[in-house]
Structure formats: structure tokens, C-alpha cells
Design a protein around this motif. Sequence first.
Motif, mmCIF file in Angstrom:
data_model
loop_
_atom_site.group_PDB
_atom_site.id
_atom_site.type_symbol
_atom_site.label_atom_id
_atom_site.label_comp_id
_atom_site.label_asym_id
_atom_site.label_seq_id
_atom_site.Cartn_x
_atom_site.Cartn_y
_atom_site.Cartn_z
ATOM 1 N N ASP A 169 8.979 -15.751 7.404
ATOM 2 C CA ASP A 169 10.071 -15.259 8.221
ATOM 3 C C ASP A 169 11.395 -15.752 7.672
ATOM 4 O O ASP A 169 12.456 -15.465 8.189
ATOM 5 N N ASP A 194 2.611 -14.671 15.622
ATOM 6 C CA ASP A 194 3.479 -15.186 16.665
ATOM 7 C C ASP A 194 3.108 -16.650 16.898
ATOM 8 O O ASP A 194 2.314 -16.977 17.774
ATOM 9 N N ASP A 195 3.675 -17.508 16.080
ATOM 10 C CA ASP A 195 3.251 -18.908 16.109
ATOM 11 C C ASP A 195 3.555 -19.607 17.424
ATOM 12 O O ASP A 195 2.803 -20.479 17.857
ATOM 13 N N GLU A 196 4.643 -19.229 18.045
ATOM 14 C CA GLU A 196 4.939 -19.868 19.320
ATOM 15 C C GLU A 196 3.841 -19.528 20.331
ATOM 16 O O GLU A 196 3.371 -20.383 21.080
ATOM 17 N N VAL A 251 8.346 -23.728 9.187
ATOM 18 C CA VAL A 251 8.576 -22.898 10.372
ATOM 19 C C VAL A 251 7.325 -22.717 11.226
ATOM 20 O O VAL A 251 7.351 -22.903 12.433
ATOM 21 N N HIS A 252 6.250 -22.281 10.562
ATOM 22 C CA HIS A 252 4.981 -22.097 11.252
ATOM 23 C C HIS A 252 4.672 -23.208 12.226
ATOM 24 O O HIS A 252 4.452 -22.995 13.418
ATOM 25 N N LYS A 280 6.472 -25.687 13.209
ATOM 26 C CA LYS A 280 7.480 -25.983 14.214
ATOM 27 C C LYS A 280 7.356 -25.041 15.405
ATOM 28 O O LYS A 280 7.462 -25.441 16.556
ATOM 29 N N ARG A 281 7.118 -23.765 15.119
ATOM 30 C CA ARG A 281 6.990 -22.794 16.211
ATOM 31 C C ARG A 281 5.780 -23.108 17.078
ATOM 32 O O ARG A 281 5.794 -22.901 18.288
ATOM 33 N N ARG A 282 4.717 -23.561 16.432
ATOM 34 C CA ARG A 282 3.536 -23.898 17.233
ATOM 35 C C ARG A 282 3.865 -25.055 18.180
ATOM 36 O O ARG A 282 3.444 -25.060 19.338
ATOM 37 N N ASP A 300 6.813 -25.644 19.326
ATOM 38 C CA ASP A 300 7.659 -25.054 20.363
ATOM 39 C C ASP A 300 6.792 -24.447 21.468
ATOM 40 O O ASP A 300 7.069 -24.601 22.655
#
Lengths: 335, 335
Positions: B149, B162-164, B191-192, B194-196, B198
Motif C-alpha cells: 500500500d 484488510d490488515d486492520e 505497515v501490515h 502496524k495495521r494489525r 491498530d
Amino acid sequence: MTTMKRIAGELGVSITTVSKVLNNREDIGHATRARVLAKVAELGYQPNAVARSLTLRRTHTLGIVIPDLMHSFFVEIVAGLESVASARGFGLLLCSSNEDPAKERDEIELLRQRQVDGIVLASANASGNSDLLQRLNALGIGLVMIDRDDHPAVRCDRVITDDEEVGRLATSHLIDQGCRIVAHIAGPPIVHAKRRADGYRAALKEHGVRGRAEWIARGGFKEADGYRAMTRLLSLKPRVDGVFAANDPAAIGAMKAIWDAGRRVPDDVKVVGAGDIAMGDLLRVPLTTVSWSRENQGKRAGELIFDRLGPDAPDKFRRVIIPPELVVRESTRSR
Amino acid sequence: MTTMKRIAGELGVSITTVSKVLNNREDIGHATRARVLAKVAELGYQPNAVARSLTLRRTHTLGIVIPDLMHSFFVEIVAGLESVASARGFGLLLCSSNEDPAKERDEIELLRQRQVDGIVLASANASGNSDLLQRLNALGIGLVMIDRDDHPAVRCDRVITDDEEVGRLATSHLIDQGCRIVAHIAGPPIVHAKRRADGYRAALKEHGVRGRAEWIARGGFKEADGYRAMTRLLSLKPRVDGVFAANDPAAIGAMKAIWDAGRRVPDDVKVVGAGDIAMGDLLRVPLTTVSWSRENQGKRAGELIFDRLGPDAPDKFRRVIIPPELVVRESTRSR
DNA sequence: TAGCTTGCCTTTAACGGTAAAGGATGCTAT
DNA sequence: ATAGCATCCTTTACCGTTAAAGGCAAGCTA
């Protein structure tokens, strides 16, 4: 698009001159060569491999056909082939036949139409396509078959595993670990499985250990096959204390049957598989297995093809035998 | 080799006539068409895809670059892409970058030189190659990035997870199963991961469950990372009763740490991973995980490219989001 | 000083196919 | 009769590259 034509045009030289510079021919003057190279860098020229392939009649591409991408077995072969191909600047066209001979045929035709320089066939399919395969030779397309010892009509290089040695290693190991009633869960009626059974019998004989027909259970390559076969073996007297299953899924099934019968691995029965499926060591009881490097199979296949593409191609077709080796884990530990 | 030239020659017609017959053009007479087709069958003519590509400026080939063939994750993406490519008669050029940005660059150049019609990049690499990627557009080569992304400068289609939501699903599930002290083993700083994290935090908030900074352990994506992180988490009071690890290997490491500490999964601590590595259900305690279809990712990537190659190419670049789903197994079973 | 080499570059043809434009033939309509 | 048209096939050019042969000037040999 930047082509040689454009470079030639901007410099006022002929296309051939540019071509020669790029191919390091000797008959271009110092100054011209420098001018061409400068322009090449300036425009970020990249040769068009398609056009190149057309004139050179070499695509610098190999094709590989495997039955199933979801099976790590074949993927590792692909990985091995990829590494040698990539090291030589070759591309790799990947085809999956989904175990379907008709699709396999299509894939081979696709590769042929695309003029690949060589094809690696890691097929599990029955013959039927041997006519196609034979024609490849005439077209100058190298062919390597992996783990296929049949199709004798097809003259090509082969990379095969020593299945008899697989059976011998597994069985000898069980005997070494103290097993005396050593059973075998045979695979389906294909060469591979039969040779493993041959190795089993040979090892028994070599070690002077008794063998009986009922200790060879007809099974298969699936977990359920192993479970059923083992269930039958467990009812025998004297009690079986070691089993060699024709492959790992069958061995896993066998272990489950043993546990369900209230017995222990390796204490009561030792188990050996073959093939070393990925994650085999994450099992409840890690499985001893006889394995061989599939990556190596892929690599050797690539090398065989490159040998054949080179200037001094061997006149005979070769068979490369990948030696199996024992991977000892928990399922055969002796007290 | 059988070429159109040969067919034309033997029949005394022009090469163009043969070409037209093979391309089903209307302006060839009934009789001639039949004669040509008969000769084509007789000689077993197969078109030369290389020559065809040169004039048509389409190779009917896609390229895919992945970081590692040994990781089932990427192989499944390849499998998905292969299925759509093959269904459309497209070939698939497979490249592995071995996580090396320099090699990735080489692979992209190789694909570009070979004039592939589209490239799927399933890379884990840091940027650096965005200049190259941008130029692909100008060359009419479709590009799809999977799970990337970043590289915002590169205008292309993307297929992302959609990692979050991954983190949210995992964490909500732990809470639903009765966990109240829910920890998170974070991944590496990408990012991956971090989103998880989140998503983990969001789920706690949504459920009104307490969160504390010390319940987020810095970990990584490897088994050893998970083991270390979990070891630290186990020393906390009140005792952690649920863990969401950023991916499956880390979760497996966490489970091992729990066992080594003499505690039980899921009775004392429930564990959820993410990614659903193959064979995840063969573990000693099968692992609950949040997963999404990688095959689908590959398929969608292929579709995005084909849309772009077709006559009505979309003018905007699209982002396809693959929804994750929870796979419940033993490691989160509640009594 | 004619003739031969050598160095350097160009012309031509080819790889195998497709696209666009260009005939030749016979039929229809006026 | 004859322009107009449809039908069916051929000619020509091109895609981007390489190989083989050719040309030409300068320098060397005899």
C-alpha cells in the motif's frame, strides 16, 4: 519505445552498427562505439527480447509443467529450476496441469508455441502425451522428465529418485532401531511405490530379518489409506513393532491408527514415512522419513537442459539419480 | 519446422491467405479455406507465438515477481494467477526475488524486455524500484501490486488485505471466548503489522475491554520472535489469558513458550495467529487464525490486469480489498 | 602505381507472422 | 455496353533484431 532504429536515427548510423556495438563485435570504431553507448544510456534503451528471440531462434526461456501448485513437493522443484534458470538469465514459464492429461497437453503445446528452449515435465500423469513429447526433440526443444521412468519411447534426459533405496533406508533404519516385526504399508500400484516395496524386501533380506506376506499391507498415498492399512496390521500376532509407510501422509495416518488403538509411537511401534512433506516436523510426534532434495531435482533438471542447449551437447540421454537420505525424528527413537 | 510459408508454398497460395484462414477472416473462399485447413492439419502446423508477439505487440504472457518460492503464501498467489492466466491462454513467467531489491529489479527488467503484457508484484521489498515501475505504465505494461500500500508514487492497480480487520477479528474472537487480559505480539515495523496492531486496539475499545501498553510485546514475524515475546508476556500480572500474534509463525512460537512455561493452550492462554500457513491444522494444538484467500488475491490481480488489457480499460486505478475471515481451531476453544 | 589489406560502416535479407492497400474476376444494374 | 460492386486473393510493408555480404577509403605492398 526506444528501439535500435531510434538510436541509429538520432546518431546517423545504421541499425546494424548499433546492434554490433551492443553485441560487442570488434569491427566498430572506438569513437562510434562510444557515441552509441552514450545514446543507449541516455535513452535507457532495453533490447526487445521478442524480436531477439525471433532472429536468434532462442527464447532464453524454460517451461515447467507440474501437476499441482498447491503441493509443496512440486513447488520445490520449481524453486530449484528457477534458481538455475535465473542465474543464466533465463525466464521460467510455469504451467500447472491440475493432474489433467488434457490440460497437460495444452500446456505443452503452449510452451512449444512459445518456442521455449526447454521443458521440464514433473508430471504425475499417465502417458498419452508421448507423441507430443517426442516431437519436441525434433524441434530442438530440450526435455527433462522428473520422476518418470516410464514413457520409455520418449527419448529425453531424466531426473529420478532412487525409490528402492528409499525403501531400503527406511527399513534398515527400523531394524537398526531394534524392530524385528517390520511391516510395510504399500502405496498405490505405480512404479514409485512398487520400488519402495522392493527396497523394503531387500533390506529385510540383507539384514537377515524375517518377512511375511501379511506384513505388507495394501494401502495408498493418502492419510486415510495409511490409517486403514495400519488398523489391519495392528491385529496381527506377533505384534508389529515397526512400520515403513510408502509416503508421509500414509505414515501420518498410520500413527493416528496406532494412537487410536491405544498404543504409542515410537515406544510400541516405530514409524517411518517417505517424502518429507513440509511441516512434517511440526507433528505431535515428529515423523522420521526418507527424503531427497526436490530443489536439487529442479536444479539438476535445469542443468541437463543447459548442457543440451550448449555447444557441446551430449549425444546420449542421461539419467540423473538423486540419492535419498534418512531424516531421523521422534517417531523411531529407541529407548 | 512448419511455418505458414511452407503451407502457402505447398498449396500455391500466398502467406497472407493462410494467415487469414487461421485468423478466421471472412474474405477467403470456401474451397481455399478448406484446402488450407487440410494442409494445416496434415503438417501439424502450430503458430509461432514469438513471431506473433512481435507483430501484434502482445505476448499473451504475464509476469509475477514474488520474494520467495519456499513460502506457501506466495505460491498460493501464483496458483491463483496461474488459473486465470491459463484460462485465457496466457503464459505465466515466474520470478523469485529472494527478498533482494536488486534481484527484484533485475527480474522486472527481464519481464519488461520480454514484453510481458502485465506484471504482478507480490513483493515484500522496500521501495527503490519505483522509478522502474512507473515506466512500465508508459510501455503499456499493466502492473498490479499485491499487499503493497506504499509506493504511492506508483500509479497502478492494487490487491490488498484488510490488515486492520485481521487484528479486529482476531481480538474480538479472543474476547468472545472469554479472554479479558488480551495481549498482542506485534510484528516487525511494517505497515501490515502496524495495521494489525491498530485492529487489535480498535477491537479492545469496541468491546470495552481494558488495554495496557505492556500487553503489546514487540515481536516479529518469526517463530523465535513469538517465543521471546511470549516469554516476556507470561511474566506479567495479572496473567494474560489471550494472545493475538501478528502472524502464524509467531503464534506457533508463542504456543511453544506457553508450553515450556508449563501452561496450557487453550485452557490457560488462548492463541490466535494470522495468515493461515499451510498445515497449520497439523500442529499439536491446531491454531486459530485469521486468514484470507491468497488464491483469490492472485485471481483478482489477474483480472485487474486483463481488464486493463481489454478494449475498455478503466481510466482509474483500482484497489481491491480481500476480506479476511476467522478460522477457528483448537487453540481458542473455550471450556 | 596498380593491387591488396585492413578497418569501419552499410546494405540486404531473413526470422514468422499480421495489416492495409491493391488487383483481377465475374456479376448486377442502368 | 459499362460503370459499380462484391468476392477472393496477392502485394507490399512492417514489427525489432541479427547475420552475411558488400562497399569504400586509407595504408601498405610489390
